[in-house]
Design a protein around this motif. Structure first.
Motif, PDB file in Angstrom:
ATOM      1  N   LEU A  56       7.548  15.431  -5.139  1.00 22.53           N
ATOM      2  CA  LEU A  56       8.163  16.366  -6.078  1.00 22.53           C
ATOM      3  C   LEU A  56       9.333  17.099  -5.427  1.00 22.53           C
ATOM      4  N   ALA A  57       9.176  17.463  -4.158  1.00 28.46           N
ATOM      5  CA  ALA A  57      10.277  18.134  -3.444  1.00 28.46           C
ATOM      6  C   ALA A  57      11.465  17.197  -3.299  1.00 28.46           C
ATOM      7  N   ASP A  58      11.196  15.929  -2.965  1.00 29.18           N
ATOM      8  CA  ASP A  58      12.278  14.943  -2.842  1.00 29.18           C
ATOM      9  C   ASP A  58      12.999  14.767  -4.179  1.00 29.18           C
ATOM     10  N   ALA A  59      12.230  14.684  -5.256  1.00 32.64           N
ATOM     11  CA  ALA A  59      12.830  14.532  -6.580  1.00 32.64           C
ATOM     12  C   ALA A  59      13.671  15.759  -6.930  1.00 32.64           C
ATOM     13  N   GLY A  60      13.192  16.935  -6.567  1.00 37.42           N
ATOM     14  CA  GLY A  60      13.956  18.155  -6.824  1.00 37.42           C
ATOM     15  C   GLY A  60      15.271  18.168  -6.074  1.00 37.42           C
ATOM     16  N   HIS A  61      15.236  17.724  -4.802  1.00 40.79           N
ATOM     17  CA  HIS A  61      16.465  17.660  -4.006  1.00 40.79           C
ATOM     18  C   HIS A  61      17.441  16.641  -4.602  1.00 40.79           C
ATOM     19  N   ALA A  62      16.917  15.493  -5.013  1.00 41.77           N
ATOM     20  CA  ALA A  62      17.774  14.462  -5.614  1.00 41.77           C
ATOM     21  C   ALA A  62      18.414  14.982  -6.898  1.00 41.77           C
ATOM     22  N   LEU A  63      17.643  15.708  -7.701  1.00 42.52           N
ATOM     23  CA  LEU A  63      18.182  16.279  -8.934  1.00 42.52           C
ATOM     24  C   LEU A  63      19.262  17.310  -8.621  1.00 42.52           C
ATOM     25  N   ASP A  64      19.010  18.171  -7.625  1.00 38.23           N
ATOM     26  CA  ASP A  64      20.014  19.165  -7.237  1.00 38.23           C
ATOM     27  C   ASP A  64      21.306  18.494  -6.788  1.00 38.23           C
ATOM     28  N   GLU A  65      21.187  17.430  -6.001  1.00 32.16           N
ATOM     29  CA  GLU A  65      22.373  16.703  -5.528  1.00 32.16           C
ATOM     30  C   GLU A  65      23.128  16.078  -6.696  1.00 32.16           C
ATOM     31  N   ALA A  66      22.397  15.486  -7.636  1.00 31.09           N
ATOM     32  CA  ALA A  66      23.039  14.867  -8.794  1.00 31.09           C
ATOM     33  C   ALA A  66      23.756  15.918  -9.637  1.00 31.09           C
ATOM     34  N   GLN A  67      23.101  17.053  -9.856  1.00 32.52           N
ATOM     35  CA  GLN A  67      23.721  18.106 -10.666  1.00 32.52           C
ATOM     36  C   GLN A  67      24.948  18.684  -9.981  1.00 32.52           C
ATOM     37  N   ALA A  68      24.946  18.719  -8.654  1.00 36.97           N
ATOM     38  CA  ALA A  68      26.095  19.243  -7.915  1.00 36.97           C
ATOM     39  C   ALA A  68      27.321  18.344  -8.075  1.00 36.97           C
ATOM     40  N   LYS A  69      27.103  17.081  -8.416  1.00 38.14           N
ATOM     41  CA  LYS A  69      28.203  16.132  -8.585  1.00 38.14           C
ATOM     42  C   LYS A  69      28.827  16.185  -9.976  1.00 38.14           C
ATOM     43  N   ILE A  70      28.247  16.981 -10.858  1.00 38.01           N
ATOM     44  CA  ILE A  70      28.773  17.072 -12.219  1.00 38.01           C
ATOM     45  C   ILE A  70      29.954  18.032 -12.218  1.00 38.01           C
ATOM     46  N   THR A  71      31.142  17.479 -12.358  1.00 39.36           N
ATOM     47  CA  THR A  71      32.366  18.276 -12.371  1.00 39.36           C
ATOM     48  C   THR A  71      32.626  18.783 -13.786  1.00 39.36           C
ATOM     49  N   PRO A  72      33.470  19.787 -13.921  1.00 36.42           N
ATOM     50  CA  PRO A  72      33.828  20.235 -15.273  1.00 36.42           C
ATOM     51  C   PRO A  72      34.439  19.100 -16.112  1.00 36.42           C
ATOM     52  N   GLU A  73      35.207  18.226 -15.456  1.00 35.54           N
ATOM     53  CA  GLU A  73      35.804  17.100 -16.177  1.00 35.54           C
ATOM     54  C   GLU A  73      34.733  16.140 -16.688  1.00 35.54           C
ATOM     55  N   LEU A  74      33.750  15.854 -15.827  1.00 34.31           N
ATOM     56  CA  LEU A  74      32.661  14.955 -16.223  1.00 34.31           C
ATOM     57  C   LEU A  74      31.841  15.576 -17.350  1.00 34.31           C
ATOM     58  N   ARG A  75      31.596  16.870 -17.257  1.00 36.76           N
ATOM     59  CA  ARG A  75      30.844  17.559 -18.302  1.00 36.76           C
ATOM     60  C   ARG A  75      31.605  17.497 -19.632  1.00 36.76           C
ATOM     61  N   ALA A  76      32.927  17.695 -19.588  1.00 35.69           N
ATOM     62  CA  ALA A  76      33.750  17.638 -20.809  1.00 35.69           C
ATOM     63  C   ALA A  76      33.733  16.238 -21.398  1.00 35.69           C
ATOM     64  N   ARG A  77      33.826  15.224 -20.549  1.00 34.58           N
ATOM     65  CA  ARG A  77      33.801  13.835 -21.029  1.00 34.58           C
ATOM     66  C   ARG A  77      32.454  13.510 -21.673  1.00 34.58           C
ATOM     67  N   ALA A  78      31.374  13.975 -21.060  1.00 29.83           N
ATOM     68  CA  ALA A  78      30.044  13.742 -21.623  1.00 29.83           C
ATOM     69  C   ALA A  78      29.905  14.423 -22.978  1.00 29.83           C
ATOM     70  N   ALA A  79      30.426  15.637 -23.100  1.00 30.63           N
ATOM     71  CA  ALA A  79      30.369  16.351 -24.381  1.00 30.63           C
ATOM     72  C   ALA A  79      31.169  15.604 -25.447  1.00 30.63           C
TER      73      ALA A  79
END
Length: 93
Positions: A56-79
């Motif tokens: 669970l800790a490993d999954a949490g770290h992986a999720l944190d790393e993935a979320q840190a890679k979400i740029t404002p541009e990527l978020r806008a494109r996804a929206a």
């Protein structure tokens, strides 16, 4: 119905709680979030997932790393993609 209880907490937690305008609401929400997590883990175990604290800790770290890679541009494109798909006008780039 509510019940008044007294708890002892470490100084750092007491300092954090002192910042809250409604400590009871803050504690209630925190405990409810913990309870929801416990129910989720219980359900996952019931259907065959093997969960460990380390996993669970490993999954949490992986999720944190993935979320840190979400740029404002990527978020806008996804929206934009979500909006297009909900209108049935999704085109492939």
């Amino acid at each position: 119905m509510t019940k008044k209880i007294a708890v002892s907490v470490p100084d750092d937690v007491a300092e954090r709680l002192a910042q809250e305008p409604n400590v009871s609401a803050f504690v209630t929400e925190s405990v409810r979030q913990r309870m929801a997590g416990e129910r989720t883990r219980h359900t996952l175990r019931q259907v065959g997932f093997r969960l460990s604290d380390g996993g669970l800790a490993d999954a949490g770290h992986a999720l944190d790393e993935a979320q840190a890679k979400i740029t404002p541009e990527l978020r806008a494109r996804a929206a934009a993609l979500l909006s297009e798909s909900s209108r049935g006008r999704l085109t492939r780039d």
